[in-house]
Design a protein around this motif. Sequence first.
Motif, PDB file in Angstrom:
ATOM      1  N   ASP A 160       0.828  -1.209   0.000  1.00  0.00           N
ATOM      2  CA  ASP A 160       0.000   0.000   0.000  1.00  0.00           C
ATOM      3  C   ASP A 160       0.863   1.260   0.000  1.00  0.00           C
ATOM      4  N   ALA A 161       1.972   1.237   0.737  1.00  0.00           N
ATOM      5  CA  ALA A 161       2.872   2.397   0.757  1.00  0.00           C
ATOM      6  C   ALA A 161       3.524   2.598  -0.606  1.00  0.00           C
ATOM      7  N   THR A 162       3.863   1.512  -1.277  1.00  0.00           N
ATOM      8  CA  THR A 162       4.454   1.615  -2.612  1.00  0.00           C
ATOM      9  C   THR A 162       3.453   2.204  -3.595  1.00  0.00           C
ATOM     10  N   LYS A 163       2.222   1.731  -3.542  1.00  0.00           N
ATOM     11  CA  LYS A 163       1.188   2.255  -4.435  1.00  0.00           C
ATOM     12  C   LYS A 163       0.910   3.723  -4.144  1.00  0.00           C
ATOM     13  N   TRP A 164       0.993   4.112  -2.864  1.00  0.00           N
ATOM     14  CA  TRP A 164       0.848   5.535  -2.518  1.00  0.00           C
ATOM     15  C   TRP A 164       1.932   6.361  -3.190  1.00  0.00           C
ATOM     16  N   ALA A 165       3.180   5.869  -3.153  1.00  0.00           N
ATOM     17  CA  ALA A 165       4.293   6.608  -3.752  1.00  0.00           C
ATOM     18  C   ALA A 165       4.113   6.746  -5.262  1.00  0.00           C
ATOM     19  N   ASN A 167       1.100   6.686  -6.911  1.00  0.00           N
ATOM     20  CA  ASN A 167      -0.043   7.576  -7.131  1.00  0.00           C
ATOM     21  C   ASN A 167       0.289   9.027  -6.820  1.00  0.00           C
ATOM     22  N   ALA A 168       1.227   9.243  -5.882  1.00  0.00           N
ATOM     23  CA  ALA A 168       1.614  10.603  -5.509  1.00  0.00           C
ATOM     24  C   ALA A 168       2.631  11.198  -6.476  1.00  0.00           C
ATOM     25  N   GLY A 169       3.077  10.424  -7.465  1.00  0.00           N
ATOM     26  CA  GLY A 169       4.036  10.932  -8.440  1.00  0.00           C
ATOM     27  C   GLY A 169       5.469  10.941  -7.954  1.00  0.00           C
ATOM     28  N   ILE A 170       5.723  10.293  -6.810  1.00  0.00           N
ATOM     29  CA  ILE A 170       7.087  10.227  -6.290  1.00  0.00           C
ATOM     30  C   ILE A 170       7.931   9.298  -7.154  1.00  0.00           C
ATOM     31  N   THR A 171       7.303   8.215  -7.615  1.00  0.00           N
ATOM     32  CA  THR A 171       7.967   7.251  -8.485  1.00  0.00           C
ATOM     33  C   THR A 171       6.984   6.831  -9.564  1.00  0.00           C
ATOM     34  N   GLN A 172       7.402   5.876 -10.404  1.00  0.00           N
ATOM     35  CA  GLN A 172       6.557   5.382 -11.472  1.00  0.00           C
ATOM     36  C   GLN A 172       6.459   3.862 -11.399  1.00  0.00           C
ATOM     37  N   ALA A 173       5.350   3.335 -11.888  1.00  0.00           N
ATOM     38  CA  ALA A 173       5.208   1.885 -11.972  1.00  0.00           C
ATOM     39  C   ALA A 173       6.344   1.308 -12.809  1.00  0.00           C
ATOM     40  N   GLY A 174       6.913   0.201 -12.324  1.00  0.00           N
ATOM     41  CA  GLY A 174       8.023  -0.423 -13.022  1.00  0.00           C
ATOM     42  C   GLY A 174       9.380   0.129 -12.641  1.00  0.00           C
ATOM     43  N   LYS A 175       9.405   1.098 -11.728  1.00  0.00           N
ATOM     44  CA  LYS A 175      10.659   1.727 -11.307  1.00  0.00           C
ATOM     45  C   LYS A 175      10.902   1.559  -9.807  1.00  0.00           C
ATOM     46  N   VAL A 176      10.378   0.465  -9.222  1.00  0.00           N
ATOM     47  CA  VAL A 176      10.462   0.274  -7.779  1.00  0.00           C
ATOM     48  C   VAL A 176      11.212  -1.017  -7.466  1.00  0.00           C
ATOM     49  N   CYS A 177      12.139  -0.940  -6.513  1.00  0.00           N
ATOM     50  CA  CYS A 177      12.885  -2.095  -6.035  1.00  0.00           C
ATOM     51  C   CYS A 177      12.723  -2.196  -4.527  1.00  0.00           C
TER      52      CYS A 177
END
Length: 240
Positions: A160-165, A167-177
């Motif tokens: 949920d925290a990742t999805k928040w980040a 949706n908030a424009g902090i990161t983009q889908a596919g750019k999370v580790c």
Amino acid sequence: GLQKKFPDYTVTVTSQTTDKDSGQDLAVIRVRSDTHPGMFLLYDITTQKLSKIEQAHSYINPANMRAMEPYRLTMRDGKTVNAYLTKPDDDGPFPLVVHPHGGPYGVRDYWGFNREVQMLASRGYAVLQVNFRGSGGYGKDFMNSAFRQWGDEMQDDLTDATKWAINAGITQAGKVCLYGASYGGYSALMSAVKEPDLYACTAGYVGVYDLELMLKKGDIQRRDSGISYIREAICKDDAE
């Protein structure tokens, strides 16, 4: 009084003289922040004079470090979870490293200087540290609510925290580790197992990866109280 002199820092007394007959009442003070690894000062309690002793990790320039920002997030079930975000600069979105802490029970991430986080930020990554349920400092109910939830609600908090980040424009889908150590290593790998389309990569360091083995081998299991704790807090049997 010392805290008022350093309003943006954490102030700690690390040691103090005990021999009052010496005529000196001195203390060593450490001040530190999210961007400063720490400065040691000598404090004359009688005169209230401060003098510098040394900066910890003197090769680090605090002006080049990035701020750790606190957030309060609402999870899918309405539970409130606190998190810290460190961004490499003010313009986003950024590739994001979700960095779950070890423990997991009673341990937590704190506001303050973190070498790993600053290293990642200096390479262009934002870092998200989530004090998922089970973390310390938020009350016994919050900690105990995560008992036997290693692969369930504790991972959902990270999701949920990742999805928040995103949706908030902090990161983009596919750019999370995900990257973590000890329980954080387990959490990093389990999160990727549960959400394979959400994370681009995962890395575990000195992680706990085999809960069946944890039931049977290790120093905790040498005591009846240790076995009882594992069954209460981690998993009660092989099937679970």
